[in-house]
Each structure stands twice: as structure tokens, then as C-alpha cells.
Design an enzyme around this catalytic site. Structure first.
Site, mmCIF file in Angstrom:
data_model
loop_
_atom_site.group_PDB
_atom_site.id
_atom_site.type_symbol
_atom_site.label_atom_id
_atom_site.label_comp_id
_atom_site.label_asym_id
_atom_site.label_seq_id
_atom_site.Cartn_x
_atom_site.Cartn_y
_atom_site.Cartn_z
ATOM 1 N N ARG A 128 -1.277 5.257 -1.679
ATOM 2 C CA ARG A 128 0.066 5.580 -1.168
ATOM 3 C C ARG A 128 0.070 6.802 -0.262
ATOM 4 O O ARG A 128 0.944 6.910 0.604
ATOM 5 C CB ARG A 128 1.022 5.821 -2.341
ATOM 6 C CG ARG A 128 1.376 4.590 -3.133
ATOM 7 C CD ARG A 128 2.560 4.861 -4.039
ATOM 8 N NE ARG A 128 2.266 5.928 -4.990
ATOM 9 C CZ ARG A 128 1.821 5.718 -6.225
ATOM 10 N NH1 ARG A 128 1.617 4.482 -6.651
ATOM 11 N NH2 ARG A 128 1.593 6.732 -7.042
ATOM 12 N N HIS A 130 -8.555 -5.183 7.754
ATOM 13 C CA HIS A 130 -9.672 -4.249 7.906
ATOM 14 C C HIS A 130 -10.969 -4.990 8.238
ATOM 15 O O HIS A 130 -11.724 -4.559 9.118
ATOM 16 C CB HIS A 130 -9.858 -3.428 6.627
ATOM 17 C CG HIS A 130 -8.920 -2.276 6.507
ATOM 18 N ND1 HIS A 130 -7.605 -2.418 6.100
ATOM 19 C CD2 HIS A 130 -9.088 -0.936 6.736
ATOM 20 C CE1 HIS A 130 -7.018 -1.239 6.084
ATOM 21 N NE2 HIS A 130 -7.889 -0.324 6.459
ATOM 22 N N SER A 133 -4.218 -6.210 3.587
ATOM 23 C CA SER A 133 -4.924 -5.023 4.055
ATOM 24 C C SER A 133 -6.425 -5.278 4.179
ATOM 25 O O SER A 133 -7.059 -4.877 5.172
ATOM 26 C CB SER A 133 -4.657 -3.856 3.103
ATOM 27 O OG SER A 133 -5.313 -2.689 3.526
ATOM 28 N N HIS A 192 1.095 2.584 5.038
ATOM 29 C CA HIS A 192 1.622 2.264 3.709
ATOM 30 C C HIS A 192 3.103 1.924 3.776
ATOM 31 O O HIS A 192 3.564 1.002 3.085
ATOM 32 C CB HIS A 192 1.403 3.442 2.761
ATOM 33 C CG HIS A 192 2.131 3.300 1.458
ATOM 34 N ND1 HIS A 192 3.389 3.835 1.239
ATOM 35 C CD2 HIS A 192 1.804 2.670 0.305
ATOM 36 C CE1 HIS A 192 3.789 3.528 0.022
ATOM 37 N NE2 HIS A 192 2.851 2.836 -0.572
ATOM 38 N N TYR A 211 5.284 -5.930 0.670
ATOM 39 C CA TYR A 211 5.536 -5.858 -0.776
ATOM 40 C C TYR A 211 6.995 -6.170 -1.105
ATOM 41 O O TYR A 211 7.284 -7.064 -1.911
ATOM 42 C CB TYR A 211 5.154 -4.476 -1.279
ATOM 43 C CG TYR A 211 5.359 -4.274 -2.760
ATOM 44 C CD1 TYR A 211 4.469 -4.803 -3.686
ATOM 45 C CD2 TYR A 211 6.457 -3.562 -3.237
ATOM 46 C CE1 TYR A 211 4.651 -4.619 -5.043
ATOM 47 C CE2 TYR A 211 6.653 -3.368 -4.592
ATOM 48 C CZ TYR A 211 5.749 -3.903 -5.489
ATOM 49 O OH TYR A 211 5.947 -3.723 -6.827
ATOM 50 N N ASN A 243 -2.683 7.105 4.017
ATOM 51 C CA ASN A 243 -2.127 6.772 5.328
ATOM 52 C C ASN A 243 -0.687 6.320 5.109
ATOM 53 O O ASN A 243 -0.419 5.140 4.873
ATOM 54 C CB ASN A 243 -2.961 5.667 5.992
ATOM 55 C CG ASN A 243 -2.563 5.409 7.435
ATOM 56 O OD1 ASN A 243 -1.480 5.789 7.870
ATOM 57 N ND2 ASN A 243 -3.433 4.757 8.186
ATOM 58 N N ASN A 290 -2.204 6.259 -6.418
ATOM 59 C CA ASN A 290 -1.624 7.354 -5.635
ATOM 60 C C ASN A 290 -2.414 7.594 -4.351
ATOM 61 O O ASN A 290 -1.835 7.943 -3.312
ATOM 62 C CB ASN A 290 -1.601 8.620 -6.480
ATOM 63 C CG ASN A 290 -0.912 9.766 -5.783
ATOM 64 O OD1 ASN A 290 0.302 9.771 -5.598
ATOM 65 N ND2 ASN A 290 -1.683 10.768 -5.373
#
Length: 562
Positions: A427, A469, A465, A434, A442, A430, A424
Site C-alpha cells: 500500500r 509487470h 499487477s 496503488h 479492487y 507506490n 502495508n
């Protein structure tokens, strides 16, 4: 007496309705109420004084009652299941319907063709934008929550006062030195020129390529697959070279300082995601329109729509977004001042909590004791930097641009601080990024794999991700030290499955916050150590393997030997 009882029971038994689905229940009733049964039962249980045994009647009634309750529970269970399924399907169908204007009283009835279109209509899938405020704007209207905001302002005032007092004691005068900010945002004119070139290329190249490709989808052009491959290849080359390598080359060759480098690299990633979203949302519409020969097909988005999307605080393209009627310029000024305040806040955090600590640590030998102390001493500045980054960018900066553009959907984040699971948290931290990862990484992965590899799709999202980063940090800091990548791929994936959505209760929220605090301490500690090691121990003849090896693993020993 027997005949009277018999006459009373017979009509009731005849009047009881037969239920074919409950055969056991019927048979028990028929057996209990049939005349033969009553007669035999009466003969066997009549005593010498003509009385019926009460205990036997009560036991039979209790058995009958238990059967009825059992059948009732089965019936209600089946009925409840069917009603729930029906209501779920009804809610799903009603939720997908778009609001339509109420027809006029004397509007003509729909034709058969229009009814057929409505029957086969399917609403577009994807993110739905609605007008709503940011969560912190709503929470700050509560005095208890706004007090927490005032506490952070008070802490900033204390940082400023402590800096002034220390400078007065050491220097004998009040010194307001902002050399760190001047260094971090160095070469700013070149940064502005680089950004303008990036933005103009994104404004022209993807839109022009899509406009030319859309013309090839008409019937006058032959070999549409060849054109699809050609324009797709050109777009990928532009994304890789024009937006990928050229800005990075400018940043590396000109040795941009960290803050200036972050501006270019973050804008590079943002514009690449925007260009991908524009093409990804519009190409399927034209491919569907090309198959439908009866309709004229969708229109090419206007340049103004694409330009608005490039500035809008979202990474999901739509032709139209919900808009507010007016611009509150006072709100815009407040948010921009808060961004500036967070910038100075971060400056004082580094000056008072980070730089003195890591200057002394970088002159010590690297061992387990020093590492543990470094991590725990870095938790406070790491958490403050996390809060400042969230508040400055996801709340103030995005809300300021949304207000200037009258962009009504302000759900850039959710209540991530209440999360009891890392799933959670990912999700809700950000929502802007997301949404892009969910719809274009996805869901597209599941679509290509025909929904057969959901764990692989989740792993792919984490990998993308983590790589992005780590790429941002490696380019901006000037060294490769994959701390964040390892945290994402190892602990992030592990916590995502261990601390999942079924974890509820305050204890799981405490575990999540503890993990975040430790993670921020590790990030600030290791990257700061490597930053000083890169400057204190430069390599005279660096090889490829030496560039990949963290300098902080060997730099302290060399300093102590010198």
C-alpha cells in the site's frame, strides 16, 4: 439506643432513589433498610449487653459494596460502548463533510428545498487530494537522515574512482566509457516520435469519444443503451489496438534496446491507465445527471483540464487539484539533476557489480551451487537498483513534474521502509499505482460482486499487477521468463496473508527487509543469466515452445561442449 438508630436509618432509606434498571441493587437496599428487617435483625443480633455484632455488619457492607461495584462496572461498560459508537459515527460523518465558507452574518436563511438538498447530500467517494509535501523532503531536513543521503553520494564517488583506477591499470590511461548508456538509450529519435503519436492519440481519441457520448445522454437521443454499448466498444478497441498493440509492435519490430523500450512500454501503461480513469470518473457523473431531470447535469471537462491530468503525477482524474501558488525552479533543477545522478549511479552498479559477475557465470554449468552463489552475490546490486529506482522515479521525477505543474499533493509514497507487513508495504511503496488498483480494480470488483468476494478481489488485484509487470519485462528484455510473475503470485500472495497488518514489532520489519533483499537477488540473478543466455545461445529455428523455455537452462552446457 435502638429507637435512635432506627430513626436515623429510616429517613436515609426513604430518601434513597429507586432505580428500576437495577432491581437486584434495589432489593438489597430495601431489604437492608426496611424497618421490619432492621427490627428482626436487631432482635436476632442483640446480645445480652445490647451490642450489635460488628462482624455481621461488616460482612453485609462488603457484600453490598461488591454488588455496587459489579453494577457500576456493567453500567460503565454499556455507557462506554454507546459513547464509542456515537463518537465513531460522529467522526465518520464529520470527516466526509467538505469545508465550506462561513456564511455572512446577515445571510438569508435556507429554504426548505435547500435544507432538503443538504440533508440528502452525500460527498463523492474516492481519493481526496490535499496539499502536502513528500515524505523524503521532510526527512531530509533532519541532519541525521540527510547523512544517509550523503553516504549514498560517497558510495557513487567510490564507484567512479574504482572504475577509473581499474581502467588506468588495465589500459594505462583514464577511460570514461559510457557505451552501455549509449546502447541502452539507442534509437532515441524513433522513441520520441513514437511517444508523440501515443500522447496525441490519448489526448484526442478518449476525449472526443466521451464528448460525443455525453451528447447522447440528453433527452433528444433515443436508445441510450445502444449508444453506451457503441461508444464503450470503440473505447475498448482503441485501448486494445491503438494503445495496446501498436506501440508494442513498433518496439518489437524495431528491436528497441532496453532503456528505450522501457520508456515506450511504461508510457503505454501509464496512458492506458489515465484514459481509463478519465472515462471511469466522468461516465457515472453523467449517468447520474441523466436520471435527475430537475438539474441541468454536469458539464463536460474542458480540454485544458484533461491535458493537465495527462501530465499530472497521478492516475486518478479530478476536474481540479490543489495547486501551489508558485513554481520553485531551483527545486525542479535539483530533482532533475538527481534523476541524472541516479542514472549514472545505476550505470556504475551494472558496470562494477553485475556485468563482470554474469559474464563469468554465463560460461559455467547451471547447478545448485552456482545458483545459490549467484543469488547472494546479486543481493547488493539488486538492493541498490531498488533504492535508485524508488528515489529517481517516485521521489525526484514525480516531484519535478508536480512542481512544474504546481501540483500540491506530493504523497507519491509513504514510509514503506517502516512496514512490518507486506500488506502495508504494497500500500505504501507506490501510492500512485496503488490508488488506481484500489479504486478501479479492487473496489469495482467488489461493486460488481456486491461485496461478497473480498479474497477474490485481492487475488484479482495481484494477478493484474503481476501480469502487467511481467508484460513490461518480457517486452523490454525480449524474452519470456516469468520470474517476477511467480514471485508476485506465489510469495507475494503468501506473504500478504502471513505478514499481515496485525504483525507489529521490529522483528517483522527485519523479516520484511530480508524477504525484499532475497527477492531482489533472485530477480537480478535469473534475469541477468537469461539475458546473457539469449545472446550467447540464439535459436536457429525457434518454435513456440522453445521461445517459452528459458534459454539459461540449456545454454551453459552447449557452451561447455563447444
Amino acid at each position: 439506643m435502638e429507637s435512635g438508630d432506627d430513626n436515623v436509618l429510616r429517613p436515609r432509606c426513604r430518601g434513597f432513589p429507586k432505580m428500576p434498571t437495577f432491581s437486584d441493587f434495589d432489593s438489597s437496599l430495601d431489604g437492608e433498610c426496611s424497618p421490619e428487617h432492621q427490627q428482626s435483625n436487631g432482635e436476632s443480633h442483640i446480645t445480652s449487653n445490647g451490642k450489635i455484632e460488628v462482624e455481621h455488619v461488616i460482612s453485609k457492607k462488603l457484600q453490598l459494596k461488591r454488588k455496587a461495584e459489579h453494577l457500576k462496572s456493567d453500567l460503565m461498560r454499556q455507557l462506554d460502548s454507546q459513547v464509542n459508537d456515537f463518537m465513531d459515527s460522529l467522526i465518520e460523518e464529520s470527516a466526509t463533510l467538505e469545508p465550506a465558507p462561513v456564511p455572512a452574518v446577515f445571510s438569508p436563511p435556507l429554504s426548505d428545498k435547500e435544507r432538503s438538498k443538504l440533508r440528502h447530500f452525500r460527498p463523492p467517494h474516492g481519493k481526496q487530494f490535499v496539499g502536502r509535501r513528500s515524505l523524503l523532503d521532510e526527512l531530509f531536513e533532519v541532519n541525521h537522515i540527510r547523512t544517509i543521503y550523503h553516504m549514498f553520494i560517497a558510495l557513487l564517488i567510490l564507484f567512479i574512482l574504482s572504475t577509473l583506477v581499474v581502467d588506468f591499470i588495465d589500459e594505462g590511461r583514464l577511460v570514461l566509457d559510457f557505451n552501455l548508456l549509449v546502447y541502452a538509450f539507442g534509437q532515441f529519435p524513433l522513441v520520441v516520435c513514437t511517444w508523440i503519436c501515443m500522447f496525441l492519440s490519448v489526448l484526442v481519441v478518449p476525449y472526443a469519444l466521451f464528448h460525443q457520448w455525453s451528447q447522447t445522454q440528453s433527452g433528444s437521443y433515443s436508445h441510450p443503451r445502444l449508444y453506451n454499448f457503441l461508444f464503450g466498444s470503440v473505447f475498448l478497441i482503441y485501448q486494445t489496438l491503438g494503445l495496446g498493440l501498436l506501440p508494442t509492435y513498433v518496439v518489437v519490430t524495431n528491436s528497441f534496446p532496453p532503456a528505450s523500450c522501457f520508456i515506450i512500454i511504461l508510457e503505454q501503461v501509464r496512458l492506458m491507465m489515465k484514459a481509463h480513469s478519465f472515462v471511469r470518473e466522468n461516465v457515472p457523473r453523467f449517468l447520474t445527471g441523466a436520471k435527475d431531470k430537475t438539474s441541468p447535469g454536469p458539464a463536460v471537462p474542458q480540454v485544458s483540464q484533461y491535458l493537465y491530468f495527462l501530465f499530472a503525477p497521478t492516475l486518478i482524474y479530478r476536474d481540479k487539484y490543489p495547486r501551489n501558488p508558485v513554481i520553485r525552479w531551483g527545486y525542479v533543477a535539483t530533482k532533475l539533476l538527481q534523476v541524472l545522478g541516479c542514472l549514472f549511479y545505476a550505470y556504475y552498479v551494472f558496470v562494477r557489480l553485475c556485468i563482470p559477475q554474469f559474464r563469468s557465470i554465463s560460461l559455467q554449468l547451471l547447478n545448485l551451487r552456482a545458483m545459490v552463489l549467484c543469488v547472494f552475490n546479486s543481493i547488493l546490486p539488486g538492493v541498490l537498483i531498488l533504492f535508485l529506482g524508488f528515489f529517481a522515479f517516485l521521489h525526484c521525477w514525480l516531484n519535478a513534474f508536480a512542481e512544474m505543474l504546481r501540483f500540491a499533493d506530493r504523497m507519491f509514497y509513504k514510509d514503506w521502509w517502516n512496514s512490518t507487513s507486506f500488506a502495508n508495504y504494497y500500500r505504501t511503496w507506490n501510492v500512485v499505482v496503488h490508488d488506481w488498483l484500489y479504486y478501479y480494480v479492487y473496489r469495482d470488483f467488489l461493486w460488481m460482486s456486491q461485496k461478497r468476494f473480498r479474497p477474490a478481489a485481492m487475488l484479482f488485484v495481484f494477478t493484474v499487477s503481476a501480469v502487467v509487470h511481467e508484460y513490461i519485462l518480457a517486452i523490454c528484455f525480449g524474452f519470456f521468463y516469468p520470474v517476477l510473475f511467480c514471485l508476485f503470485m506465489c510469495f507475494g500472495m503468501m506473504f500478504n496473508f502471513i505478514l499481515h497488518d496485525r504483525r507489529k514489532g521490529p522483528i517483522w520489519n527485519i523479516i520484511m527487509w530480508t524477504s525484499i533483499f532475497l527477492g531482489q537477488g533472485v530477480i537480478i540473478c535469473l534475469y541477468s543469466q537469461e539475458w546473457y543466455a539469449q545472446h550467447y545461445c540464439p535459436l536457429k529455428e525457434p518454435s513456440f515452445l522453445e521461445l517459452l523455455k528459458p534459454r539459461s537452462w540449456s545454454c551453459q552446457g552447449g557452451l561447455m561442449g563447444d
